[in-house]
Design a protein around this motif. Structure first.
Motif, mmCIF file in Angstrom:
data_model
loop_
_atom_site.group_PDB
_atom_site.id
_atom_site.type_symbol
_atom_site.label_atom_id
_atom_site.label_comp_id
_atom_site.label_asym_id
_atom_site.label_seq_id
_atom_site.Cartn_x
_atom_site.Cartn_y
_atom_site.Cartn_z
ATOM 1 N N SER A 39 0.811 -1.221 0.000
ATOM 2 C CA SER A 39 0.000 0.000 0.000
ATOM 3 C C SER A 39 0.843 1.271 0.000
ATOM 4 O O SER A 39 0.480 2.245 -0.657
ATOM 5 C CB SER A 39 -0.984 0.004 1.171
ATOM 6 O OG SER A 39 -0.318 -0.079 2.407
ATOM 7 N N GLU A 40 1.956 1.269 0.711
ATOM 8 C CA GLU A 40 2.797 2.466 0.730
ATOM 9 C C GLU A 40 3.326 2.778 -0.671
ATOM 10 O O GLU A 40 3.277 3.923 -1.119
ATOM 11 C CB GLU A 40 3.947 2.290 1.717
ATOM 12 C CG GLU A 40 4.743 3.567 1.910
ATOM 13 C CD GLU A 40 5.798 3.433 2.999
ATOM 14 O OE1 GLU A 40 6.754 4.218 2.936
ATOM 15 O OE2 GLU A 40 5.666 2.573 3.887
ATOM 16 N N THR A 41 3.779 1.754 -1.374
ATOM 17 C CA THR A 41 4.279 1.948 -2.740
ATOM 18 C C THR A 41 3.146 2.346 -3.682
ATOM 19 O O THR A 41 3.298 3.276 -4.488
ATOM 20 C CB THR A 41 4.958 0.656 -3.256
ATOM 21 O OG1 THR A 41 6.035 0.344 -2.372
ATOM 22 C CG2 THR A 41 5.473 0.823 -4.667
ATOM 23 N N ALA A 42 2.004 1.654 -3.578
ATOM 24 C CA ALA A 42 0.867 1.966 -4.451
ATOM 25 C C ALA A 42 0.388 3.401 -4.237
ATOM 26 O O ALA A 42 0.103 4.125 -5.203
ATOM 27 C CB ALA A 42 -0.280 0.991 -4.207
ATOM 28 N N LEU A 43 0.328 3.823 -2.982
ATOM 29 C CA LEU A 43 -0.140 5.176 -2.699
ATOM 30 C C LEU A 43 0.918 6.225 -3.043
ATOM 31 O O LEU A 43 0.575 7.330 -3.464
ATOM 32 C CB LEU A 43 -0.596 5.288 -1.244
ATOM 33 C CG LEU A 43 -1.905 4.551 -0.978
ATOM 34 C CD1 LEU A 43 -2.120 4.343 0.512
ATOM 35 C CD2 LEU A 43 -3.082 5.282 -1.607
ATOM 36 N N SER A 44 2.184 5.884 -2.921
ATOM 37 C CA SER A 44 3.238 6.801 -3.387
ATOM 38 C C SER A 44 3.111 6.998 -4.892
ATOM 39 O O SER A 44 3.227 8.124 -5.385
ATOM 40 C CB SER A 44 4.625 6.260 -3.036
ATOM 41 O OG SER A 44 4.845 6.334 -1.652
ATOM 42 N N TYR A 62 2.190 20.529 2.029
ATOM 43 C CA TYR A 62 1.998 19.200 1.452
ATOM 44 C C TYR A 62 3.137 18.264 1.852
ATOM 45 O O TYR A 62 4.307 18.600 1.754
ATOM 46 C CB TYR A 62 1.926 19.307 -0.078
ATOM 47 C CG TYR A 62 2.024 17.986 -0.790
ATOM 48 C CD1 TYR A 62 0.977 17.092 -0.753
ATOM 49 C CD2 TYR A 62 3.181 17.634 -1.481
ATOM 50 C CE1 TYR A 62 1.050 15.871 -1.395
ATOM 51 C CE2 TYR A 62 3.265 16.415 -2.140
ATOM 52 C CZ TYR A 62 2.204 15.538 -2.093
ATOM 53 O OH TYR A 62 2.273 14.327 -2.716
ATOM 54 N N SER A 63 2.772 17.074 2.304
ATOM 55 C CA SER A 63 3.736 16.020 2.606
ATOM 56 C C SER A 63 3.174 14.706 2.085
ATOM 57 O O SER A 63 2.179 14.194 2.615
ATOM 58 C CB SER A 63 3.980 15.910 4.112
ATOM 59 O OG SER A 63 4.679 14.712 4.403
ATOM 60 N N LYS A 64 3.803 14.180 1.053
ATOM 61 C CA LYS A 64 3.345 12.914 0.485
ATOM 62 C C LYS A 64 3.399 11.812 1.536
ATOM 63 O O LYS A 64 2.466 11.015 1.650
ATOM 64 C CB LYS A 64 4.183 12.541 -0.732
ATOM 65 C CG LYS A 64 3.745 11.233 -1.387
ATOM 66 C CD LYS A 64 4.396 10.986 -2.720
ATOM 67 C CE LYS A 64 5.780 10.476 -2.574
ATOM 68 N NZ LYS A 64 6.385 10.023 -3.837
ATOM 69 N N LEU A 65 4.430 11.792 2.343
ATOM 70 C CA LEU A 65 4.581 10.765 3.356
ATOM 71 C C LEU A 65 3.409 10.780 4.345
ATOM 72 O O LEU A 65 2.846 9.736 4.678
ATOM 73 C CB LEU A 65 5.903 10.947 4.103
ATOM 74 C CG LEU A 65 6.260 9.887 5.136
ATOM 75 C CD1 LEU A 65 6.407 8.522 4.481
ATOM 76 C CD2 LEU A 65 7.537 10.277 5.856
ATOM 77 N N ILE A 66 3.012 11.967 4.779
ATOM 78 C CA ILE A 66 1.886 12.080 5.717
ATOM 79 C C ILE A 66 0.590 11.646 5.053
ATOM 80 O O ILE A 66 -0.202 10.902 5.631
ATOM 81 C CB ILE A 66 1.781 13.519 6.274
ATOM 82 C CG1 ILE A 66 2.958 13.785 7.230
ATOM 83 C CG2 ILE A 66 0.448 13.735 6.981
ATOM 84 C CD1 ILE A 66 3.074 15.215 7.689
ATOM 85 N N LEU A 67 0.366 12.087 3.802
ATOM 86 C CA LEU A 67 -0.874 11.715 3.110
ATOM 87 C C LEU A 67 -0.946 10.213 2.836
ATOM 88 O O LEU A 67 -2.017 9.612 2.957
ATOM 89 C CB LEU A 67 -1.024 12.509 1.817
ATOM 90 C CG LEU A 67 -1.323 13.997 2.005
ATOM 91 C CD1 LEU A 67 -1.397 14.695 0.650
ATOM 92 C CD2 LEU A 67 -2.596 14.213 2.786
ATOM 93 N N LYS A 70 -1.999 8.630 6.036
ATOM 94 C CA LYS A 70 -3.421 8.867 6.305
ATOM 95 C C LYS A 70 -4.298 7.994 5.417
ATOM 96 O O LYS A 70 -5.324 7.473 5.875
ATOM 97 C CB LYS A 70 -3.756 10.346 6.108
ATOM 98 C CG LYS A 70 -3.220 11.226 7.214
ATOM 99 C CD LYS A 70 -3.594 12.667 6.996
ATOM 100 C CE LYS A 70 -3.105 13.520 8.152
ATOM 101 N NZ LYS A 70 -3.611 14.887 8.120
ATOM 102 N N GLN A 71 -3.909 7.839 4.159
ATOM 103 C CA GLN A 71 -4.686 6.980 3.255
ATOM 104 C C GLN A 71 -4.659 5.527 3.728
ATOM 105 O O GLN A 71 -5.691 4.843 3.711
ATOM 106 C CB GLN A 71 -4.127 7.056 1.826
ATOM 107 C CG GLN A 71 -4.457 8.311 1.094
ATOM 108 C CD GLN A 71 -5.910 8.347 0.632
ATOM 109 O OE1 GLN A 71 -6.656 7.388 0.728
ATOM 110 N NE2 GLN A 71 -6.305 9.497 0.126
ATOM 111 N N ILE A 72 -3.500 5.052 4.136
ATOM 112 C CA ILE A 72 -3.397 3.671 4.621
ATOM 113 C C ILE A 72 -4.316 3.483 5.825
ATOM 114 O O ILE A 72 -5.060 2.494 5.903
ATOM 115 C CB ILE A 72 -1.940 3.299 4.954
ATOM 116 C CG1 ILE A 72 -1.111 3.217 3.657
ATOM 117 C CG2 ILE A 72 -1.867 1.975 5.718
ATOM 118 C CD1 ILE A 72 0.391 3.094 3.876
#
Length: 163
Positions: A39-44, A62-67, A70-72
């Motif tokens: 999921s981390e790779t897919a959401l990245s 904006y922080s991709k890591l935080i988003l 949150k999505q996970i």
């Protein structure tokens, strides 16, 4: 706003209309168990999509890591607990933020389609020989469509609150 305030709303009615049967939820949960490690790779990858990058480029701090995190958590909660009161409260909070940021409902829906594609790609790549692949994909899609249906209803029900 908590769940009790929207009992008579269109969103609450949608939950009843689009109830997912136990078998659908079983296949959806199984799909998420396969997706979760990726999921981390897919959401990245989702946040690297040109359309999504255009949306997130507007976000302050904006922080991709935080988003991604949150999505996970969001999807993990849905696949673990379904569409319960916590889900509704989370959806309302997220919608409030998206409305304040000026993210249109059509852009929201488009981003869902992109995210669903990322998750489906994980399933197809990792579970290609699974005899239940079609059922897992179907369960995943049903959860996504129930979620987006509720979100669409809430988008019109929820009035933005100050951030």
């Amino acid at each position: 706003m908590d769940f009790h305030h929207i009992q008579s709303s269109i969103a609450a009615q949608k939950i009843g209309l689009f109830e997912i049967c136990a078998e659908d939820m079983l296949f959806a949960r199984k799909a998420w168990r396969y997706i979760y490690p990726y999921s981390e790779t897919a959401l990245s990858d989702f946040y690297e999509n040109d359309f999504v990058k255009k949306l997130t480029g507007q976000l302050p701090n904006y922080s991709k890591l935080i988003l991604v995190g949150k999505q996970i958590n969001y999807w993990n909660n849905i696949f673990s607990h379904g569409f319960d009161e916590t889900y509704i409260n989370d959806a309302i909070r997220i919608i409030n933020v998206h409305q304040k940021l000026g993210i249109s409902l059509s852009d929201y829906i488009t981003s869902y389609a992109i995210m669903l594609q990322e998750f489906e790609d994980v399933l197809r790549n990792e579970r290609a020989n699974d005899l239940c692949l079609a059922e897992n994909l179907s369960g995943l899609r049903k959860v996504f469509f129930v979620d987006i249906s509720i979100v669409c209803s809430l988008y019109t029900d929820v009035k933005p609150r100050p951030l």
